[in-house]
Design a protein around this motif. Sequence first.
Motif, PDB file in Angstrom:
ATOM      1  N   TYR A 129       1.121  -1.889  -6.756  1.00 13.06           N
ATOM      2  CA  TYR A 129       0.484  -0.942  -5.837  1.00 13.06           C
ATOM      3  C   TYR A 129      -0.837  -0.427  -6.418  1.00 13.06           C
ATOM      4  O   TYR A 129      -1.023  -0.405  -7.643  1.00 13.06           O
ATOM      5  CB  TYR A 129       1.397   0.256  -5.591  1.00 13.06           C
ATOM      6  CG  TYR A 129       2.556  -0.007  -4.670  1.00 13.06           C
ATOM      7  CD1 TYR A 129       2.441   0.243  -3.299  1.00 13.06           C
ATOM      8  CD2 TYR A 129       3.769  -0.491  -5.149  1.00 13.06           C
ATOM      9  CE1 TYR A 129       3.509   0.020  -2.438  1.00 13.06           C
ATOM     10  CE2 TYR A 129       4.848  -0.720  -4.296  1.00 13.06           C
ATOM     11  CZ  TYR A 129       4.702  -0.466  -2.942  1.00 13.06           C
ATOM     12  OH  TYR A 129       5.764  -0.693  -2.092  1.00 13.06           O
ATOM     13  N   PRO A 130      -1.744   0.023  -5.548  1.00  9.21           N
ATOM     14  CA  PRO A 130      -2.929   0.729  -6.059  1.00  9.21           C
ATOM     15  C   PRO A 130      -2.539   2.086  -6.617  1.00  9.21           C
ATOM     16  O   PRO A 130      -1.490   2.642  -6.284  1.00  9.21           O
ATOM     17  CB  PRO A 130      -3.813   0.879  -4.810  1.00  9.21           C
ATOM     18  CG  PRO A 130      -2.861   0.821  -3.660  1.00  9.21           C
ATOM     19  CD  PRO A 130      -1.752  -0.099  -4.081  1.00  9.21           C
ATOM     20  N   ASN A 131      -3.370   2.621  -7.494  1.00  6.77           N
ATOM     21  CA  ASN A 131      -3.194   3.989  -7.983  1.00  6.77           C
ATOM     22  C   ASN A 131      -4.558   4.553  -8.321  1.00  6.77           C
ATOM     23  O   ASN A 131      -5.586   3.942  -7.992  1.00  6.77           O
ATOM     24  CB  ASN A 131      -2.225   4.041  -9.171  1.00  6.77           C
ATOM     25  CG  ASN A 131      -2.687   3.225 -10.367  1.00  6.77           C
ATOM     26  OD1 ASN A 131      -3.856   3.264 -10.752  1.00  6.77           O
ATOM     27  ND2 ASN A 131      -1.763   2.470 -10.971  1.00  6.77           N
ATOM     28  N   GLN A 132      -4.593   5.693  -8.968  1.00  8.79           N
ATOM     29  CA  GLN A 132      -5.876   6.359  -9.226  1.00  8.79           C
ATOM     30  C   GLN A 132      -6.804   5.493 -10.077  1.00  8.79           C
ATOM     31  O   GLN A 132      -8.019   5.512  -9.903  1.00  8.79           O
ATOM     32  CB  GLN A 132      -5.628   7.701  -9.922  1.00  8.79           C
ATOM     33  CG  GLN A 132      -6.861   8.595 -10.001  1.00  8.79           C
ATOM     34  CD  GLN A 132      -6.670   9.785 -10.914  1.00  8.79           C
ATOM     35  OE1 GLN A 132      -6.357   9.631 -12.091  1.00  8.79           O
ATOM     36  NE2 GLN A 132      -6.836  10.979 -10.368  1.00  8.79           N
TER      37      GLN A 132
ATOM     38  N   VAL B  44      -2.572   8.742  -5.668  1.00  5.56           N
ATOM     39  CA  VAL B  44      -1.407   7.936  -6.040  1.00  5.56           C
ATOM     40  C   VAL B  44      -1.312   7.830  -7.561  1.00  5.56           C
ATOM     41  O   VAL B  44      -2.296   7.519  -8.243  1.00  5.56           O
ATOM     42  CB  VAL B  44      -1.513   6.522  -5.440  1.00  5.56           C
ATOM     43  CG1 VAL B  44      -0.237   5.728  -5.719  1.00  5.56           C
ATOM     44  CG2 VAL B  44      -1.786   6.590  -3.952  1.00  5.56           C
ATOM     45  N   PHE B  45      -0.102   8.063  -8.070  1.00  9.35           N
ATOM     46  CA  PHE B  45       0.123   7.981  -9.509  1.00  9.35           C
ATOM     47  C   PHE B  45       1.366   7.131  -9.783  1.00  9.35           C
ATOM     48  O   PHE B  45       2.392   7.285  -9.109  1.00  9.35           O
ATOM     49  CB  PHE B  45       0.310   9.383 -10.101  1.00  9.35           C
ATOM     50  CG  PHE B  45      -0.892  10.270  -9.916  1.00  9.35           C
ATOM     51  CD1 PHE B  45      -1.950  10.221 -10.805  1.00  9.35           C
ATOM     52  CD2 PHE B  45      -0.980  11.121  -8.824  1.00  9.35           C
ATOM     53  CE1 PHE B  45      -3.081  11.011 -10.629  1.00  9.35           C
ATOM     54  CE2 PHE B  45      -2.096  11.924  -8.632  1.00  9.35           C
ATOM     55  CZ  PHE B  45      -3.150  11.875  -9.533  1.00  9.35           C
ATOM     56  N   PRO B  46       1.271   6.230 -10.756  1.00  6.35           N
ATOM     57  CA  PRO B  46       2.386   5.327 -11.021  1.00  6.35           C
ATOM     58  C   PRO B  46       3.495   5.987 -11.834  1.00  6.35           C
ATOM     59  O   PRO B  46       3.248   6.911 -12.611  1.00  6.35           O
ATOM     60  CB  PRO B  46       1.726   4.212 -11.833  1.00  6.35           C
ATOM     61  CG  PRO B  46       0.624   4.911 -12.576  1.00  6.35           C
ATOM     62  CD  PRO B  46       0.112   5.973 -11.627  1.00  6.35           C
TER      63      PRO B  46
ATOM     64  N   LEU C 174       0.842  -1.191   0.000  1.00  7.53           N
ATOM     65  CA  LEU C 174       0.000   0.000   0.000  1.00  7.53           C
ATOM     66  C   LEU C 174       0.882   1.248   0.000  1.00  7.53           C
ATOM     67  O   LEU C 174       1.927   1.281   0.661  1.00  7.53           O
ATOM     68  CB  LEU C 174      -0.906   0.020   1.223  1.00  7.53           C
ATOM     69  CG  LEU C 174      -1.954  -1.104   1.288  1.00  7.53           C
ATOM     70  CD1 LEU C 174      -2.645  -1.101   2.647  1.00  7.53           C
ATOM     71  CD2 LEU C 174      -2.985  -0.949   0.171  1.00  7.53           C
ATOM     72  N   PRO C 175       0.497   2.286  -0.728  1.00  8.50           N
ATOM     73  CA  PRO C 175       1.320   3.498  -0.835  1.00  8.50           C
ATOM     74  C   PRO C 175       1.319   4.311   0.447  1.00  8.50           C
ATOM     75  O   PRO C 175       0.363   4.291   1.224  1.00  8.50           O
ATOM     76  CB  PRO C 175       0.665   4.270  -1.979  1.00  8.50           C
ATOM     77  CG  PRO C 175      -0.756   3.809  -1.966  1.00  8.50           C
ATOM     78  CD  PRO C 175      -0.721   2.365  -1.552  1.00  8.50           C
ATOM     79  N   GLU C 176       2.416   5.050   0.660  1.00 13.35           N
ATOM     80  CA  GLU C 176       2.547   5.905   1.828  1.00 13.35           C
ATOM     81  C   GLU C 176       3.177   7.231   1.426  1.00 13.35           C
ATOM     82  O   GLU C 176       4.072   7.261   0.584  1.00 13.35           O
ATOM     83  CB  GLU C 176       3.435   5.259   2.890  1.00 13.35           C
ATOM     84  CG  GLU C 176       2.905   3.985   3.490  1.00 13.35           C
ATOM     85  CD  GLU C 176       3.868   3.427   4.518  1.00 13.35           C
ATOM     86  OE1 GLU C 176       3.548   3.487   5.730  1.00 13.35           O
ATOM     87  OE2 GLU C 176       4.954   2.955   4.116  1.00 13.35           O
ATOM     88  N   ALA C 177       2.714   8.298   2.043  1.00 15.83           N
ATOM     89  CA  ALA C 177       3.354   9.612   1.893  1.00 15.83           C
ATOM     90  C   ALA C 177       4.139   9.862   3.168  1.00 15.83           C
ATOM     91  O   ALA C 177       3.647  10.485   4.113  1.00 15.83           O
ATOM     92  CB  ALA C 177       2.312  10.695   1.664  1.00 15.83           C
TER      93      ALA C 177
ATOM     94  N   ILE D 233       4.309   7.942  -6.970  1.00 16.62           N
ATOM     95  CA  ILE D 233       4.380   9.186  -6.223  1.00 16.62           C
ATOM     96  C   ILE D 233       2.991   9.494  -5.696  1.00 16.62           C
ATOM     97  O   ILE D 233       1.990   8.960  -6.194  1.00 16.62           O
ATOM     98  CB  ILE D 233       4.887  10.372  -7.082  1.00 16.62           C
ATOM     99  CG1 ILE D 233       4.004  10.544  -8.334  1.00 16.62           C
ATOM    100  CG2 ILE D 233       6.347  10.177  -7.450  1.00 16.62           C
ATOM    101  CD1 ILE D 233       4.345  11.776  -9.157  1.00 16.62           C
ATOM    102  N   MET D 234       2.930  10.365  -4.692  1.00 13.20           N
ATOM    103  CA  MET D 234       1.657  10.828  -4.167  1.00 13.20           C
ATOM    104  C   MET D 234       1.607  12.340  -4.317  1.00 13.20           C
ATOM    105  O   MET D 234       2.561  13.036  -3.956  1.00 13.20           O
ATOM    106  CB  MET D 234       1.477  10.385  -2.723  1.00 13.20           C
ATOM    107  CG  MET D 234       1.499   8.870  -2.580  1.00 13.20           C
ATOM    108  SD  MET D 234       1.169   8.272  -0.908  1.00 13.20           S
ATOM    109  CE  MET D 234      -0.575   8.661  -0.732  1.00 13.20           C
ATOM    110  N   VAL D 235       0.500  12.840  -4.866  1.00 17.71           N
ATOM    111  CA  VAL D 235       0.404  14.249  -5.235  1.00 17.71           C
ATOM    112  C   VAL D 235      -0.876  14.858  -4.674  1.00 17.71           C
ATOM    113  O   VAL D 235      -1.943  14.227  -4.687  1.00 17.71           O
ATOM    114  CB  VAL D 235       0.416  14.416  -6.773  1.00 17.71           C
ATOM    115  CG1 VAL D 235       0.380  15.893  -7.155  1.00 17.71           C
ATOM    116  CG2 VAL D 235       1.643  13.743  -7.385  1.00 17.71           C
TER     117      VAL D 235
END
Length: 274
Positions: free
Chosen positions: A139-142, A95-97, A35-38, A61-63
């Motif tokens: 990972y998940p993304n938008q 989240v963007f790949p 899972l993504p993290e900032a 990245i997370m924006v």
Amino acid sequence: MSTLTDHGYSRKYLALCCAFFMLLFAVCSCYALLLPEATGTVVYQSNGTTIDASHADQGYIMVRQNPTNKPLKMRVSFGKYTLTYDLNSEGEYEVFPLQLGSGSYKVQIFAQASGKKYSNVSSTKFDATLESDLTPYLYPNQYVNFTEESPLILKAEELCAGCNTDQEKVDAIVGYVTGNMVYDYAKASSVTTGYLPCPDNTLVENTGICFDFSSLIAAMLRSQGIPVQLTIGYADKTYHAWNTIYLDGQWVIYDATAIICGTQVSRYTIERYY
């Protein structure tokens, strides 16, 4: 002298212990969900834009942009390639790949000026070195959106229980989607630009369009540790979405919509993938 198993409550206790250890084994043997993290260790900020690239090595990245009442768009450039996304206006991270691989990226944020015209808000450049070219597809993304609470994760675990290989997992999940989903022709004719699939909703509703099916399959397989792309382009002459799954060292096309609708595709032309 009585033994432990001489008593009914003791037998129940043993049964509960066995069930607990079976469950513990199942949990321990499951794939560790990514899972993504900032985390804020590598952050770029400019004019209200925050780009958290702390895990760029993992392919994402997370924006976020400071809250605004204007629609926002984000453009990601890498060499000759450009990808455009919608970005929420609520100031929440998305989240963007970094699916284009290791190298130099440029991220631009635009806010609506009037109508279809957008003005530049910020522009940021950074370098990314990916741990593996496969990590963006785990990972998940938008476009392939899920969380640790997503029902689709439990469904994937259920479907893959007893599977010993990635191929078996793919067959189980793709087989479930193609065997239980119904294509929504009304939705296909009315869907608007900017539509994003919600794979959990697709799982519950058992209906959708190609975008929905490919997002659901991608999310379920990623939750099982199998790299999979949500691919967009043309199936012959029809604009379409499908999956490309990494199996035995190669990418393999799986088109759930073609199976559900009973259609044949002679040629796939890739436009972009997530």
